[in-house]
Design a protein around this motif. Structure first.
Motif, PDB file in Angstrom:
ATOM      1  N   UNK A  23      -5.088  15.862  32.893  1.00 39.88           N
ATOM      2  CA  UNK A  23      -5.244  14.858  33.857  1.00 39.88           C
ATOM      3  C   UNK A  23      -5.269  13.043  33.221  1.00 39.88           C
ATOM      4  N   UNK A  24      -6.261  13.414  31.944  1.00 38.64           N
ATOM      5  CA  UNK A  24      -6.332  12.010  30.989  1.00 38.64           C
ATOM      6  C   UNK A  24      -4.639  11.469  30.263  1.00 38.64           C
ATOM      7  N   UNK A  25      -4.169  12.703  30.085  1.00 39.17           N
ATOM      8  CA  UNK A  25      -3.113  12.906  29.733  1.00 39.17           C
ATOM      9  C   UNK A  25      -1.531  12.137  31.035  1.00 39.17           C
ATOM     10  N   UNK A  26      -1.206  13.094  32.224  1.00 39.30           N
ATOM     11  CA  UNK A  26      -0.719  12.344  32.779  1.00 39.30           C
ATOM     12  C   UNK A  26      -1.118  10.938  33.472  1.00 39.30           C
ATOM     13  N   UNK A  27      -2.325  10.144  33.115  1.00 41.89           N
ATOM     14  CA  UNK A  27      -2.666   8.563  33.390  1.00 41.89           C
ATOM     15  C   UNK A  27      -1.403   7.822  32.142  1.00 41.89           C
ATOM     16  N   UNK A  28      -2.275   8.116  31.020  1.00 41.42           N
ATOM     17  CA  UNK A  28      -1.444   7.891  30.150  1.00 41.42           C
ATOM     18  C   UNK A  28      -0.424   7.581  30.027  1.00 41.42           C
ATOM     19  N   UNK A  29       1.151   9.086  30.124  1.00 41.59           N
ATOM     20  CA  UNK A  29       2.006   8.332  30.700  1.00 41.59           C
ATOM     21  C   UNK A  29       2.547   7.622  31.220  1.00 41.59           C
ATOM     22  N   UNK A  30       1.587   7.421  32.642  1.00 46.63           N
ATOM     23  CA  UNK A  30       2.181   5.910  33.804  1.00 46.63           C
ATOM     24  C   UNK A  30       1.519   4.981  33.181  1.00 46.63           C
ATOM     25  N   UNK A  31       1.303   5.309  32.244  1.00 47.05           N
ATOM     26  CA  UNK A  31       0.920   4.136  31.593  1.00 47.05           C
ATOM     27  C   UNK A  31       2.108   3.576  29.933  1.00 47.05           C
ATOM     28  N   UNK A  32       2.838   4.136  29.747  1.00 48.66           N
ATOM     29  CA  UNK A  32       3.669   4.384  29.365  1.00 48.66           C
ATOM     30  C   UNK A  32       2.957   4.743  27.578  1.00 48.66           C
ATOM     31  N   UNK A  33       1.731   5.084  27.704  1.00 50.89           N
ATOM     32  CA  UNK A  33       1.684   5.833  26.796  1.00 50.89           C
ATOM     33  C   UNK A  33       1.588   6.785  25.936  1.00 50.89           C
ATOM     34  N   UNK A  34       1.509   7.319  24.055  1.00 47.36           N
ATOM     35  CA  UNK A  34       1.766   8.780  24.107  1.00 47.36           C
ATOM     36  C   UNK A  34       1.296   9.529  25.047  1.00 47.36           C
ATOM     37  N   UNK A  35       1.271  10.903  25.788  1.00 45.94           N
ATOM     38  CA  UNK A  35       0.700  11.877  26.124  1.00 45.94           C
ATOM     39  C   UNK A  35      -0.041  11.888  25.624  1.00 45.94           C
TER      40      UNK A  35
END
Length: 331
Positions: free
Chosen positions: A154-166
C-alpha cells in the motif's frame, strides 16, 4: 451515506498500467479527502481472518490470572502483551496533534494484546502459554508477516501516486518496528450505555505510517470529517480492510494527507433486544510504524514555497514515546 471510498487492491497487481495508475491516484485522493480508505481483494481471506478472530475470542476468554501471566509492563514501552480494561488512557492523547491536552479522563471499555516482529529485541514479545491457546503464537506471527507485506504494498502505491520511487518507504520500515494488536471491546449492558465517563475507545489519531484494521463485522468505528468536525459511522462488511493514515505519514507528507481522528463510542442503536446490551466487538489492527531512528520531518518533495514545512524534526521512537507516556500516565 458512506463517506469512505472502497478500492480494489487487485487493480494494483493487474499488470494493466492504467488500472495500476488509477488505483494509486484514487488511494492518494482518499487519503487527502478522508485519511481513510477501504480495500477489497487485499489478500487476507475471510476464512483466514475468521480463524484470527476466533483466536482473539479464545485469548480474551482466559481467566484474569492466566492473562496476568503475559501482562503488558506498567510503563510506556511499545505495546507488548495483555492490557487490561482501563490500563490505557486513550483520552490522554485526544487532541495531541493539535497541541491540546487530553482533558477529561474517559475509561475505554476494551482489553488488548500486542506483539511485534520476532526479531525485535529492543522490546521482546510476551506470549500466553501454548497450552492456554494452542496455535495462537504461530498464527499471530503469520498474520503479522502478511500484514507487513501488505503494508509495504500500500505504501508502494502511495509512493507512486506522489511520483516517487515505488520502494521509497521500504527502507524507512526495514527495522520492523510495527505492531499487531488484538482488541476486545466488552459487551456493554444497557445501564452503562449513557455513562459519560466511559466509551469503547476515545477520539485519537494513530502514531505510525498506515494502520490496517480488520473488524468482525459488528461495526462501531466513527471517523471525523475534516471540514465539519463531525463524526460519521464507517459502513464496512467483513472482510473488507480499513486502512488509515497515521501521524508519522502525515508528518512526512507535510499534512498534504492527514491522520484523521477516529473513535468507537458505545452506540445505543446497537443494543440487542435479546440480551439488553451492546454486543462485544473483536478486531485485529496492524500498526505500521517507521524505524525507531527514522526522522519524521516533512519529506523534501512535500516542502515548497507554497507548502512550507509545518512540522519540526523528531525521530519516530521519540514521537512514539511522547504519546505512550500520556496513554500510560496513570499506569
Amino acid at each position: 451515506m458512506d463517506q469512505l471510498h472502497t478500492l480494489d487492491l487487485s487493480q494494483f497487481h493487474s499488470g494493466d498500467e492504467f488500472q495500476r495508475s488509477e488505483f494509486c491516484q484514487k488511494l492518494l485522493a482518499s487519503f487527502r479527502e478522508n485519511g481513510f480508505v477501504k480495500l477489497i481483494n487485499h489478500g487476507l481471506s475471510a476464512e483466514y481472518v475468521t480463524e484470527g478472530l476466533e483466536y482473539n475470542k479464545a485469548l480474551f476468554a482466559l481467566s484474569k490470572e492466566q492473562k496476568n501471566e503475559f501482562a503488558h509492563p506498567p510503563r510506556p514501552n511499545p505495546h507488548r502483551g495483555y492490557s487490561y480494561v482501563g490500563q490505557e488512557n486513550i483520552s490522554g492523547v485526544t487532541g495531541f496533534e493539535r497541541g491540546e491536552d487530553g482533558g477529561k479522563v474517559v475509561v475505554d471499555l476494551k482489553e488488548s494484546f500486542d506483539h511485534g516482529a520476532p526479531e525485535n529485541t529492543m522490546y521482546p514479545n510476551i506470549w500466553p502459554k501454548e497450552t492456554d491457546v494452542p496455535g495462537f503464537k504461530d498464527y499471530m506471527l503469520g498474520y503479522y508477516e502478511k500484514c507487513y507485506r501488505l503494508h509495504l504494498e500500500i505504501m508502494s502505491a502511495l509512493a507512486l501516486s506522489l511520483g516517487m520511487d515505488e520502494h521509497f518507504f521500504d527502507s524507512l520500515h526495514d527495522a520492523r518496528a510495527s505492531e499487531l494488536r488484538l482488541l476486545h471491546y466488552l459487551e456493554v449492558p444497557q445501564s452503562q450505555v449513557t455513562q459519560t465517563d466511559q466509551t469503547r475507545i476515545a477520539e485519537h489519531t494513530d502514531f505510525g505510517s498506515l494502520t490496517l484494521l480488520m473488524q468482525d463485522g459488528s461495526g462501531g468505528l466513527e471517523v471525523q470529517d475534516q471540514s465539519s468536525g463531525n463524526f460519521y459511522p464507517v459502513q464496512c462488511t467483513f472482510p473488507t480492510l480499513i486502512v488509515n493514515v497515521g501521524d508519522s505519514m502525515m508528518r512526512w507528507m507535510n499534512k498534504r494527507i492527514y491522520s484523521a481522528c477516529h473513535r468507537v463510542p458505545i452506540n445505543v442503536e446497537k443494543l440487542s433486544p435479546q440480551t439488553g446490551s451492546v454486543p462485544a466487538r473483536h478486531c485485529i489492527a496492524y500498526f505500521g510504524k517507521p524505524n525507531p531512528t527514522a526522522s519524521l520531518k516533512p519529506l523534501a518533495p512535500m516542502v515548497s514555497e507554497k507548502y512550507p514545512a509545518v512540522f519540526e524534526d523528531i525521530v519516530a521512537h521519540e514521537y512514539d514515546q511522547s504519546k505512550l507516556s500520556r496513554i500510560y500516565a496513570t499506569a
